[in-house]
Design an enzyme around this catalytic site. Structure first.
Site, PDB file in Angstrom:
ATOM      1  N   ASP A 103      -7.812  18.635 -91.655  1.00 21.05           N
ATOM      2  CA  ASP A 103      -7.321  17.250 -91.762  1.00 21.05           C
ATOM      3  C   ASP A 103      -6.542  16.907 -90.453  1.00 21.05           C
ATOM      4  O   ASP A 103      -6.025  17.704 -89.971  1.00 21.05           O
ATOM      5  CB  ASP A 103      -6.629  16.840 -93.170  1.00 21.05           C
ATOM      6  CG  ASP A 103      -7.154  17.209 -93.997  1.00 21.05           C
ATOM      7  OD1 ASP A 103      -8.368  18.148 -94.427  1.00 21.05           O
ATOM      8  OD2 ASP A 103      -6.338  18.039 -94.792  1.00 21.05           O
TER       9      ASP A 103
HETATM   10  N1  URA Z   1      -7.232  22.433 -97.468  1.00 23.80           N
HETATM   11  C1  URA Z   1      -6.633  21.645 -96.789  1.00 23.80           C
HETATM   12  O1  URA Z   1      -5.695  21.009 -97.645  1.00 23.80           O
HETATM   13  N2  URA Z   1      -6.784  20.832 -95.891  1.00 23.80           N
HETATM   14  C2  URA Z   1      -7.303  21.371 -94.528  1.00 23.80           C
HETATM   15  O2  URA Z   1      -7.434  20.673 -93.231  1.00 23.80           O
HETATM   16  C3  URA Z   1      -7.904  22.577 -94.693  1.00 23.80           C
HETATM   17  C4  URA Z   1      -7.258  23.422 -95.894  1.00 23.80           C
END
Ligand code: URA
Length: 232
Positions: free
Chosen positions: A102
């Site tokens: 993310d």
């Molecule tokens: N889990 C999440 O919530 N975000 C990420 O970027 C990777 C795993």
């Protein structure tokens, strides 16, 4: 592969520009001998403008992604590709991220132009463990470890339970979570389901491959030995 095509595929310029570069003597071997369009020099021995060539096709890159960069070109704002040399954006075959992080997640992000390798890493069959360092808004309740390990946890609007995941509690608001799959926003959604909120999230390992020696915002080419660490 012919030199002109090789250089153009690596993003040094158009084929016309590469013909000119060869004619101008900008492409040499490591001894300084000018190469010709039909030279058959080993990739690692070729220099462009006195610099070693970018890695050949089949490359795997490890980046220590900072918060604030997105993995998908569909999104606006800063992209993880902005942290790589401009040339890498136009390489053929294209470089893709292996899975995603993310925008607000930092840490270990892999890229490759090798589709087979990419699928091997993300395939559910490989079950490559991914380790996340998590900071939380509130103290954990104490039920998280068993819930995450149960193999029965269901996330909202999903049809299959999550695979068992290992939680190591470090402090009441800090933990290390190891996942063996990669669902959308998985770590954040797992903690949200327990009434908590992830305030900081960093991926620190994929398999046994870590971020050692790679500062935030930097990257390196992954060696064959390091590639093997992903699956060990
Ligand atoms: N889990 C999440 O919530 N975000 C990420 O970027 C990777 C795993």
């Amino acid at each position: 592969m012919r030199l002109v095509k090789l250089l153009a595929n690596l993003g040094y310029g158009s084929r016309k520009e590469m013909q000119l570069a060869i004619r101008n003597g900008w492409v040499t071997d490591k001894y300084g001998n000018r190469l010709k369009a039909d030279s058959r020099t080993a990739h690692e021995d070729i220099l462009f403008d006195d610099e070693p060539l970018d890695p050949a096709q089949g490359v795997v890159i490890l980046m220590n992604k900072p918060v604030g960069y997105t993995c998908s070109a569909k999104n606006q704002g800063r992209l993880v590709y902005d942290l790589l040399p401009d040339r890498f954006r136009v390489r053929k075959p294209a470089l893709s991220t292996i899975g995603r992080l993310d925008k607000e997640t930092s840490g270990l992000l892999l890229f490759t132009d090798d589709g087979t390798f990419l699928h091997r890493v993300i395939s559910p069959k490989s079950e490559v463990p991914k380790v996340y360092d998590v900071s939380l808004d509130r103290p954990m309740t104490g039920t998280e470890t068993d819930l995450f390990a149960s193999g029965e946890m269901m996330l909202e609007s999903e049809e299959k339970p999550l695979k068992p995941a290992e939680l190591e509690v470090i402090e009441e608001r800090a933990a290390r979570l190891t996942l063996h799959e990669g669902r959308y926003h998985q770590v954040r959604r797992m903690f949200a389901a327990t009434g908590n909120h992830v305030t900081e999230l960093k991926r620190s390992r994929i398999g046994s491959l870590g971020l050692e020696g790679v500062d935030e915002g930097s990257w390196k080419v992954v060696s064959e030995e390091e590639k093997a660490l992903i699956f060990s």
